[in-house]
Structures are given as C-alpha cells and as structure tokens.
Scaffold this motif. Structure first.
Motif, PDB file in Angstrom:
ATOM      1  N   LEU A  59      43.297  37.646  -3.137  1.00 59.33           N
ATOM      2  CA  LEU A  59      42.889  36.897  -1.941  1.00 59.33           C
ATOM      3  C   LEU A  59      41.397  37.014  -1.667  1.00 59.33           C
ATOM      4  N   LYS A 102      50.121  33.925   2.480  1.00 63.65           N
ATOM      5  CA  LYS A 102      48.793  34.468   2.800  1.00 63.65           C
ATOM      6  C   LYS A 102      47.693  33.622   2.161  1.00 63.65           C
ATOM      7  N   HIS A 106      44.723  31.528   4.060  1.00 57.84           N
ATOM      8  CA  HIS A 106      43.341  31.854   3.688  1.00 57.84           C
ATOM      9  C   HIS A 106      42.562  30.587   3.322  1.00 57.84           C
TER      10      HIS A 106
END
Length: 327
Positions: A59, A102, A106
């Motif tokens: 990420l 996630k 993001h």
C-alpha cells in the motif's frame, strides 16, 4: 496491362500520412485497463518471477504506481489482492480491512480521477485456491454466490467504481446485482467475466496472485476452450442478469469470440490480454526474437478490430507511451 483490369489498393498505402487517413481501427489510451497486484506489508515492490516488469506492490508504494499510470494517460486500474491470510471460505475477500478494500480506499483518496475496478473472486483468498466454497472436494455453486455477493458489496463500500466478478459460478451476475442494489449501490456497474475459458494462458497470473488450486482444476466452472455457442449463451445470460460490460478472457486465442459477443449483444466488450500472452512476448523480446513495441501494438489493435471496446493488459503503460509517440 490496363489499370482497369485490376484494383490498385496500394495507392492508399503509399505514405504514412495516407495510411493514417484511411485507418479503420484505433487504439486509445482510454481503452486500456492496467492490472495491479497489491500485497500486505511495507516497502514492497517485488517483480513477479514469471512476469517481467509486473510487480507485487504494498500500500505504501501504491500511490507511486498510480501516479505513473496517470502520468502516461492510463485512467483505469483493476485491483487484485494477495492477502496475508487464507482460509477455506476466503474470508479476507469480503473483510472491511481486506487488502483489496484497503487498496481501493487508498487509490480513491490519492488518485480520485482513476477509475478503480475491483476483481471479485475467491481464488486468491481460499487456502484451496478455487473460486468458490468447497465441500467434499466439490465446488458448490449457490453457497459461493453468497460469499461473492458479500465481497462485491464490501468492495463497493470501499469506493470501487466498477465490480468485476471473475468466478464463473452460475448466476453470479444476478446475485451480485441484487446484492449491490439492496446495499445502496444501484449505480455501480458490473464488468462481468462473462466468457472465461479454462485456459493454459493463466499460469503466470497464478504465480502473481498465489492462486494455483491445491487440487484438481477449474474445468467444472471455467469454459471448455473449443466451445463457441456456449460462450454466446454465457454472455447473453449475463446481459439478462444485469451485466454492464462483458469480458472475454483470454483475448488473443479467442478473438472470434470477442467479435461474436460484440455482434450478438451490442454491449461494451472487454478483452483480457492475459498473463501468458504477456509473458510470451516479454520472453521473446528479451531474447531479441521480436520487436516488443511492434508486436504489442499489433496484438492490442487486433483486439480492438475484433470488437473489443476496452482491453485489460499488463502492457497498458507501455502502450500508452507508444500511442503518444505516434501522435
């Protein structure tokens, strides 16, 4: 011999300018969708061994990758997750803090102009590597639909612009459409993997997604490659069940199916230029056997000519650069 006895087609090929004037098929940057593999952890950008220049990305490195797409005019990304934990029912696929969820949040926070497509499947998340729920070695269709629907809703909740279910369970489009609507996501389109063949061209992807089945194969739910009419039945079923886009996967060996699906349905058709097709060209180019740019652009153009409106391809960024060079 008099000119009237045959046609001089070469007149329209004489110069580059004339060739461009009469060109029939165009590949645009807007047609390209880039697949990304997001993994748990930090400071990870690790090349997939069987896919040169394709990476597992954590990420914290995702924004750099998304900025690279936007810089070159690639405006769509399809997100695949490689979770840190797998179990029999693929629970990380629909977890609020799952890796794809996630990643979607993001990207939408840092690069809101990108269209984010969520791949909706279970194979990366199950410890057996199949795309559904297993009981006594059998892939169960209807119980799998509940998990797939929960996964699609969680991805839409996270901010996905498009849901792309790839599992090939019967009725998956209808189940997900109903689930999305009831969850308040009536405006989220479904990009269905309507025609997904059980293909030998998926090998490198399974390396990238860590999704090789631990037993058996996927031939009871993915399509038998020789079947053309069945492909059309699958596509028409998905249209009836509420699909907004139809994916044909793989692309290169199934251009006839791309054309027929387009002609028969009139729907937006997506060709998936899969991992095996990518790695073969990369390997040949690295050995100096082919001109990578020329082969890639010819291949992607063939998909557009066959009727594809959009193309999922690991060559998206390179193709966008080459399109710019031509303009």
């Amino acid at each position: 011999m008099s000119d009237t006895t045959f046609h001089r087609h070469r007149r329209l090929r004489r110069t580059q300018g004339i060739r461009k004037m009469v060109r029939e098929t165009f590949l645009r940057k807007e047609d390209l969708i880039y697949p990304i593999f997001v993994v748990e952890g930090e400071n990870i950008k690790k090349e997939v061994p069987s896919m040169p220049d394709v990476y597992h990305v954590s990420l914290d490195n995702l924004t750099e990758e998304m900025n690279r797409l936007e810089q070159h005019g690639v405006l769509s990304v399809i997100v695949f997750g490689v979770p840190g934990h797998k179990d029999q029912n693929g629970s990380e696929a629909y977890a609020e803090e799952g890796i794809v969820q996630k990643a979607i949040r993001h990207i939408k926070e840092t690069n809101p102009a990108l269209t984010v497509i969520a791949d909706t499947c279970l194979c990366q998340y199950t410890d057996h590597g199949h795309c559904g729920i297993i009981e006594d070695g059998v892939i169960l269709n209807d119980p799998s639909l509940h998990v797939l629907t929960d996964t699609a809703i969680s991805q839409a909740d996270a901010g996905a612009d498009i849901i792309a279910p790839s599992n090939m369970m019967d009725g998956f489009t209808a189940a997900i459409r109903k689930g999305l609507d009831e969850a308040g996501h009536k405006d989220i389109p479904i990009m269905s993997y309507s025609v997904k063949f059980s293909s030998a061209f998926y090998g490198p992807f399974r390396d990238a997604a860590h999704s090789t089945p631990s037993f058996g194969d996927r031939k009871t739910y993915q399509m038998d490659p020789p079947n053309r009419l069945e492909a059309l039945r699958e596509a028409k079923s998905d249209v009836e069940e509420g699909a907004d886009f139809l994916i044909v996967k793989p692309a290169l060996s199934y251009l006839d199916i791309v054309r027929e699906v387009k002609d028969e349905t009139g729907m937006p058709v997506v060709a998936y230029n899969v991992s095996g097709e990518y790695s073969m060209i990369k390997s040949a180019a690295q050995n100096g056997w082919v001109d990578e740019k020329e082969v890639v652009m010819e291949k992607l153009t063939s998909m557009k000519r066959a009727g594809a409106d959009l193309i999922v391809t690991y060559f998206a960024v390179d193709a966008a650069k080459w399109i710019d060079e031509e303009e």
